[in-house]
Scaffold this motif. Sequence first.
Motif, PDB file in Angstrom:
ATOM      1  N   TYR A 173       0.827  -1.209   0.000  1.00 35.01           N
ATOM      2  CA  TYR A 173       0.000   0.000   0.000  1.00 35.01           C
ATOM      3  C   TYR A 173       0.859   1.255   0.000  1.00 35.01           C
ATOM      4  N   LEU A 174       1.962   1.229   0.785  1.00 39.55           N
ATOM      5  CA  LEU A 174       2.751   2.446   0.987  1.00 39.55           C
ATOM      6  C   LEU A 174       4.192   2.088   1.324  1.00 39.55           C
ATOM      7  N   ILE A 175       5.124   2.925   0.886  1.00 39.44           N
ATOM      8  CA  ILE A 175       6.522   2.774   1.283  1.00 39.44           C
ATOM      9  C   ILE A 175       7.003   4.043   1.973  1.00 39.44           C
ATOM     10  N   SER A 176       7.995   3.886   2.855  1.00 43.18           N
ATOM     11  CA  SER A 176       8.581   5.024   3.565  1.00 43.18           C
ATOM     12  C   SER A 176      10.081   5.105   3.280  1.00 43.18           C
ATOM     13  N   PRO A 177      10.496   5.758   2.192  1.00 36.80           N
ATOM     14  CA  PRO A 177      11.922   5.962   1.952  1.00 36.80           C
ATOM     15  C   PRO A 177      12.479   6.971   2.959  1.00 36.80           C
ATOM     16  N   PHE A 178      13.638   6.658   3.543  1.00 33.66           N
ATOM     17  CA  PHE A 178      14.206   7.464   4.622  1.00 33.66           C
ATOM     18  C   PHE A 178      15.193   8.493   4.051  1.00 33.66           C
ATOM     19  N   VAL A 179      14.691   9.655   3.747  1.00 30.64           N
ATOM     20  CA  VAL A 179      15.471  10.694   3.082  1.00 30.64           C
ATOM     21  C   VAL A 179      16.696  11.098   3.908  1.00 30.64           C
ATOM     22  N   GLY A 180      16.475  11.482   5.153  1.00 32.91           N
ATOM     23  CA  GLY A 180      17.542  12.004   5.982  1.00 32.91           C
ATOM     24  C   GLY A 180      18.628  11.005   6.303  1.00 32.91           C
ATOM     25  N   ARG A 181      18.258   9.752   6.477  1.00 31.89           N
ATOM     26  CA  ARG A 181      19.269   8.746   6.805  1.00 31.89           C
ATOM     27  C   ARG A 181      20.154   8.442   5.597  1.00 31.89           C
ATOM     28  N   ILE A 182      19.586   8.555   4.403  1.00 32.23           N
ATOM     29  CA  ILE A 182      20.412   8.426   3.196  1.00 32.23           C
ATOM     30  C   ILE A 182      21.426   9.568   3.156  1.00 32.23           C
ATOM     31  N   LEU A 183      20.957  10.787   3.421  1.00 33.40           N
ATOM     32  CA  LEU A 183      21.863  11.937   3.461  1.00 33.40           C
ATOM     33  C   LEU A 183      22.956  11.737   4.506  1.00 33.40           C
ATOM     34  N   ASP A 184      22.583  11.242   5.685  1.00 30.12           N
ATOM     35  CA  ASP A 184      23.569  11.010   6.754  1.00 30.12           C
ATOM     36  C   ASP A 184      24.733  10.162   6.251  1.00 30.12           C
ATOM     37  N   TRP A 185      24.400   9.085   5.541  1.00 30.74           N
ATOM     38  CA  TRP A 185      25.437   8.153   5.076  1.00 30.74           C
ATOM     39  C   TRP A 185      26.365   8.838   4.081  1.00 30.74           C
ATOM     40  N   TYR A 186      25.787   9.558   3.138  1.00 32.04           N
ATOM     41  CA  TYR A 186      26.621  10.195   2.118  1.00 32.04           C
ATOM     42  C   TYR A 186      27.487  11.305   2.702  1.00 32.04           C
ATOM     43  N   LYS A 187      26.961  12.034   3.678  1.00 33.23           N
ATOM     44  CA  LYS A 187      27.766  13.079   4.324  1.00 33.23           C
ATOM     45  C   LYS A 187      28.938  12.471   5.084  1.00 33.23           C
ATOM     46  N   GLN A 188      28.733  11.273   5.591  1.00 31.11           N
ATOM     47  CA  GLN A 188      29.799  10.591   6.325  1.00 31.11           C
ATOM     48  C   GLN A 188      30.875  10.046   5.384  1.00 31.11           C
ATOM     49  N   HIS A 189      30.464   9.669   4.171  1.00 26.73           N
ATOM     50  CA  HIS A 189      31.379   8.979   3.267  1.00 26.73           C
ATOM     51  C   HIS A 189      31.896   9.823   2.102  1.00 26.73           C
ATOM     52  N   ASP A 191      32.664  13.976   0.511  1.00 30.14           N
ATOM     53  CA  ASP A 191      32.768  15.420   0.705  1.00 30.14           C
ATOM     54  C   ASP A 191      32.207  16.098  -0.540  1.00 30.14           C
ATOM     55  N   ALA A 192      30.947  16.498  -0.455  1.00 28.90           N
ATOM     56  CA  ALA A 192      30.279  17.076  -1.632  1.00 28.90           C
ATOM     57  C   ALA A 192      29.180  18.018  -1.176  1.00 28.90           C
ATOM     58  N   ASP A 193      28.639  18.764  -2.114  1.00 27.72           N
ATOM     59  CA  ASP A 193      27.523  19.668  -1.841  1.00 27.72           C
ATOM     60  C   ASP A 193      26.219  18.887  -1.975  1.00 27.72           C
ATOM     61  N   PHE A 194      25.552  18.666  -0.850  1.00 25.87           N
ATOM     62  CA  PHE A 194      24.327  17.870  -0.855  1.00 25.87           C
ATOM     63  C   PHE A 194      23.084  18.735  -0.608  1.00 25.87           C
TER      64      PHE A 194
END
Length: 316
Positions: A173-189, A191-194
């Motif tokens: 019926y519905l999915i919940s993609p986790f926007v902020g947690r994806i950002l967290d991972w990329y910011k950790q790994h 160095d870019a403008d997100f």
Amino acid sequence: MSDQLEQLKQLTTIVADTGDIEAIERFRPVDATTNPSLLLKAAQLPRYAPLLQKAKTWADRQGGSSAEQLNNMTDCLAVDIGSEILQIIPGRISTEVDARLSFDTAATLQRARKLIGMYEANDISRERILIKIAATWEGIAAARELEQEGINCNLTLLFSFAQAVACADAGAYLISPFVGRILDWYKQHQDADFQGANDPGVQSVSRIYNYYKHNGYNTIVMGASFRNTDEIRELAGCDRLTIAPTLMEELEQINAPLDVKLAAKNATSTEGRWAITEAEFRWNMNEDAMATEKLAEGIRNFAADQVKLEQLLLSS
């Protein structure tokens, strides 16, 4: 000009990402969603103290082993808090299956049916409930069967396109993609403008949204786990957005125009329908370090908060 929260409500169904009744009463969302972490916070509010005692009393009456009684306590509390929230909102409440069952399809099915039965015992129809399940292969398999029984599901902890494809194929019926947690991972790994449209969480949800709409899937996309209001603005027009009260308050303070970013009529995707197999799902997850790590971390954290919730109930 109305504030951006009011503008957003004209474009997107707003869902409260909290178990706090007072916050829900203030912002008046259509739906609300809970998880073990939110229930743990809510259970410590004075308003819910009677529900903790009620849960213990009900579980004691059911009998069984200590483990069964703990399960009954936490399920009773989740359903009672959900039932209270449903007295305020016009839509649905999402109630989560124990994260420790994330890799057990049969146990997930059993717990989901139990939760629906408990809501129905409270005179609340299943049409107002979403059973929240981690988007593992086993969880998605459970959702496929539950949807066929008329039990609608919210597939959570979704970080990859492969998870989204499998959920749509299962008829979730519905999915919940986790926007902020994806950002967290990329910011950790990296160095870019997100910022803005460069946010990888925003890009993930946009890709999924366009794939669903372009290919005629009915599964609802509900962006979740936001870190800032920029992410929310970049997804204006998404089917649903589940937003924490602090971010809703920030949007209330902004009176600038809000642009539509996603619209079904404009959806385009080069990716056709994909009936993903288990082997393909597991390989694609294996190749996506971010999704694999964040899914595992999310399950661990929800399970840990489930244990804390049990300890709180035992000590209350």
